[in-house]
Write an enzyme that holds these catalytic residues in place. Structure first.
Site, short mmCIF file in Angstrom:
data_model
loop_
_atom_site.label_atom_id
_atom_site.label_comp_id
_atom_site.label_asym_id
_atom_site.label_seq_id
_atom_site.Cartn_x
_atom_site.Cartn_y
_atom_site.Cartn_z
N HIS A 54 49.55 68.79 -35.44
CA HIS A 54 48.32 69.23 -34.78
C HIS A 54 48.42 70.76 -34.66
O HIS A 54 49.52 71.30 -34.54
CB HIS A 54 48.26 68.58 -33.40
CG HIS A 54 46.99 68.79 -32.65
ND1 HIS A 54 46.69 69.97 -32.01
CD2 HIS A 54 45.94 67.96 -32.42
CE1 HIS A 54 45.50 69.86 -31.42
NE2 HIS A 54 45.03 68.65 -31.65
N ASP B 113 56.41 66.78 -29.97
CA ASP B 113 55.06 66.75 -29.43
C ASP B 113 54.69 65.28 -29.27
O ASP B 113 54.43 64.59 -30.25
CB ASP B 113 54.13 67.48 -30.42
CG ASP B 113 52.64 67.23 -30.14
OD1 ASP B 113 52.32 66.49 -29.18
OD2 ASP B 113 51.81 67.76 -30.89
N GLN C 206 50.41 62.03 -28.77
CA GLN C 206 49.82 60.77 -29.25
C GLN C 206 50.76 59.59 -29.08
O GLN C 206 50.43 58.48 -29.48
CB GLN C 206 49.44 60.89 -30.73
CG GLN C 206 48.33 61.88 -30.99
CD GLN C 206 47.03 61.51 -30.30
OE1 GLN C 206 46.79 60.35 -29.94
NE2 GLN C 206 46.18 62.49 -30.10
N LYS D 164 45.76 61.98 -22.14
CA LYS D 164 45.88 60.99 -23.23
C LYS D 164 46.70 59.79 -22.76
O LYS D 164 46.98 58.88 -23.53
CB LYS D 164 46.52 61.64 -24.45
CG LYS D 164 45.64 62.72 -25.10
CD LYS D 164 46.16 63.09 -26.46
CE LYS D 164 45.71 64.44 -26.96
NZ LYS D 164 44.31 64.54 -27.33
N CYS E 188 41.93 68.97 -35.80
CA CYS E 188 42.86 70.07 -35.51
C CYS E 188 44.11 69.98 -36.38
O CYS E 188 45.22 70.26 -35.93
CB CYS E 188 43.25 70.11 -34.03
SG CYS E 188 41.87 70.48 -32.96
#
Lengths: 148, 424
Positions: free
Chosen positions: B141, B218, B221, B244, B382
């Site tokens: 991302h 990261d 998600q 999220k 993104c």
């Protein structure tokens, strides 16, 4: 929801499937690239301007149905017109797809009025105006245009 | 599903209050889902952008503002003590949720983006220089790409980008090649937000650690869809956003191993992050305050804890299994829609299906699906370097949460027929 048919009118679908004035313009003397950062769409507008008149105009690039049809109808609308008149059309077109215009102005826009439904779809206004921003850059300083 | 990430009891609800999982029975917990959009029932399939919030989160935030609101730390009055206890309690909830060794390893930030910028900018301040290298992947991302690009540009360091296969899988073999004595950090997404690919993070951490290189994951998600145990992954940093994870926007987490965080200089100065200030000298506070300059999002942290407690009250293993079943069903249904091509066929995957449809632009797909009550995302997600690698300008993306049901997938597939009707 406003009817999808208001957005995807027959004229728009027709120009999406068979875009007019699509491709390079070797004799063009004005060019600009346009970019919609929201969706990554890019298009290029080429114009051949002489004596303040847009003698010819073509576009290239990939985009959604709305942006492609808008580019196609725009080229039809401004071809053969004085630069100043294209600027005026841009302003009225932009007003139509953002705040709306009265019936008289809408009628004066001719075929471009098929985009009046875009106003009901705020997320798609930039799709409809990308080609116009790019044309304005081509006629002006030639810098890359962006809808942001 | 993901090697190296076990179903630890700490991160999967196994306590006495856990209720059996049933997707239909959790829907009423999310009031926003029970509405009509454009006169049609809402099928919310944009969970990778943000998840909906259970009532418990909304009420947790509202309770704080109605009863306990005060600024935290150094307050000598009751409300401030309550607010401080709630804020620090939220930190402990996060520690438990991701199985961090200590609560001070949990730094509250605005979101994943700020967490990654914190590490990248602190790295710049700690002497990143020309000749150093930062390793990312083409799947990232922009939030796990641009901060590193900025750090590289500011210092002359070089960004090395690990490629992917045509199926959207990370080229693991390439890590062996790019990890060298010049590598200062590896940054990698746990789950690709554009394709749903689950990366073998524990394996990459092992490869990097063999060479003494720290790794930032990261997890934006991942946290909502996989059990995340930061000690099992053994990463040095793990970043995620509250919104999220069924929590509020404006709050996120940077987990860092205490030793790694201690070694980094602060990146923002202000109140709370100092131990003492004179005109001549500033002494920085200890962890985690060193990285929390200014009044934080107290209510956001409280909302995040409410989300975590809500999730701990579910049978999460069953919820994950349901999400996996939904994804499988979506792939099966979408593959049967004429003209649809799924993007990113790598395995394992989670909760995300990205697709294109003949010559129809994803934005047109999104608008027409919206008219049918189906909310998806269309665009580059993104991930412009990834889209470029795949030779696509944009995709349409449906992303799932445990409150989605098979009927949402059916409505998506049926609405795609409508797209063909309008534009085909």
């Amino acid at each position: 929801m406003p009817d999808l048919r208001e957005l995807y009118q027959e004229v728009i679908l027709d120009h999406h499937k068979r875009p007019r004035n699509f491709g390079p313009l070797p004799e063009g003397n004005r060019h600009a690239k346009g970019h919609n950062p929201l969706c990554g769409d890019r298009l290029t507008v080429h114009a051949q301007v002489a004596d303040g008149i847009i003698r010819d105009v073509r576009f290239e690039g990939a985009g959604c149905a709305i942006s492609r049809a808008s580019a196609s109808l725009m080229t039809d609308a401004v071809k053969g017109r004085p630069v100043a008149e294209a600027q005026r059309l841009f302003e009225e077109f932009h007003r139509m797809v953002t705040v709306g215009v009265d019936d008289e102005i809408e009628a004066s826009l001719g075929k471009l009025s098929v985009f009046c439904g875009v106003r009901e779809f705020p997320s798609r206004v930039k799709c409809a105006s990308l080609a116009w921003h790019t044309l304005r850059s081509a006629l002006g300083d030639g810098r890359d245009a962006s809808t942001e | 599903m993901n090697p190296g990430v076990g179903l630890g009891a700490s991160s999967v609800g196994a306590g006495p209050r856990v209720r059996p999982f049933d997707p239909a029975s959790v829907v009423p917990d999310f009031p926003v889902l029970s509405q009509l959009v454009h006169g049609k029932p809402l099928s919310y399939l944009d969970n990778a952008a943000t998840t909906q919030k259970p009532l418990a989160v909304v009420e947790g935030i509202s309770h704080f503002y109605l009863h306990d609101n005060a600024n935290i730390h150094r307050g000598v009055h009751l409300l401030s003590e309550r607010a401080t206890a709630a804020y620090e309690g939220a930190r402990q909830a996060v520690q438990r949720f991701i199985n961090a060794r200590e609560a001070r390893e949990v730094v509250f930030v605005r979101g994943t983006t700020e967490a990654i910028n914190l590490v990248a900018q602190s790295l710049v301040r700690s002497g990143l220089k020309e000749g150093d290298e930062i390793v990312v992947s083409v799947l990232e991302h922009h939030s796990n790409f641009v901060p590193w690009k900025m750090a590289a540009e500011a210092t002359g360091a070089r960004l090395r980008v690990v490629p992917i296969t045509d199926a959207g899988d990370l080229r693991l073999d390439q890590y062996e090649r790019v990890l060298t004595s010049r590598t200062r950090i590896v940054a990698l997404g746990h789950v690709s937000n554009a394709l749903g690919t689950v990366n073998p993070v524990a394996e990459i951490v092992r490869l990097a650690h063999e060479r003494g290189i720290p790794v930032l994951i990261d997890g934006a998600q991942a946290v909502a869809h996989l059990p995340v145990d930061v000690q099992a992954i053994d990463c040095d940093f793990y970043a995620f956003s509250g919104h999220k994870l069924y929590g509020p926007t404006g709050i996120g987490v940077l987990y860092g191993k205490a030793g790694r965080l201690d070694a980094l200089p602060p990146w923002q100065g202000g109140g709370d992050m100092i131990r003492s200030v004179t005109l001549e000298r500033v002494d920085y506070n200890t962890l985690p305050a060193k990285f929390e300059a200014g009044t934080p999002d107290i209510a956001g942290a409280i909302g995040l804890e409410a989300a975590i407690r809500y999730l701990e009250g579910l049978d999460r293993a069953a919820a994950f299994a349901h999400e996996e079943e939904l994804l499988g069903y979506a792939i099966e249904r979408l593959e049967r829609v004429p003209g649809v091509r799924l993007v990113g066929r790598g395995a394992p995957r989670t909760s995300i299906v990205s697709f294109v449809m003949d010559e129809i632009h994803p934005h047109d797909i999104g608008t027409i699906l919206d008219g049918e009550g189906v909310a998806i995302r269309a665009g580059h997600h993104c991930c412009q370097p990834l889209m470029h690698r795949l030779g696509l300008g944009a995709t349409a993306r449906a992303s799932f949460a445990f409150y989605n049901r098979k009927e949402d997938v059916d409505r998506l597939a049926d609405a795609l027929d409508r797209v063909r009707e309008v534009l085909g």
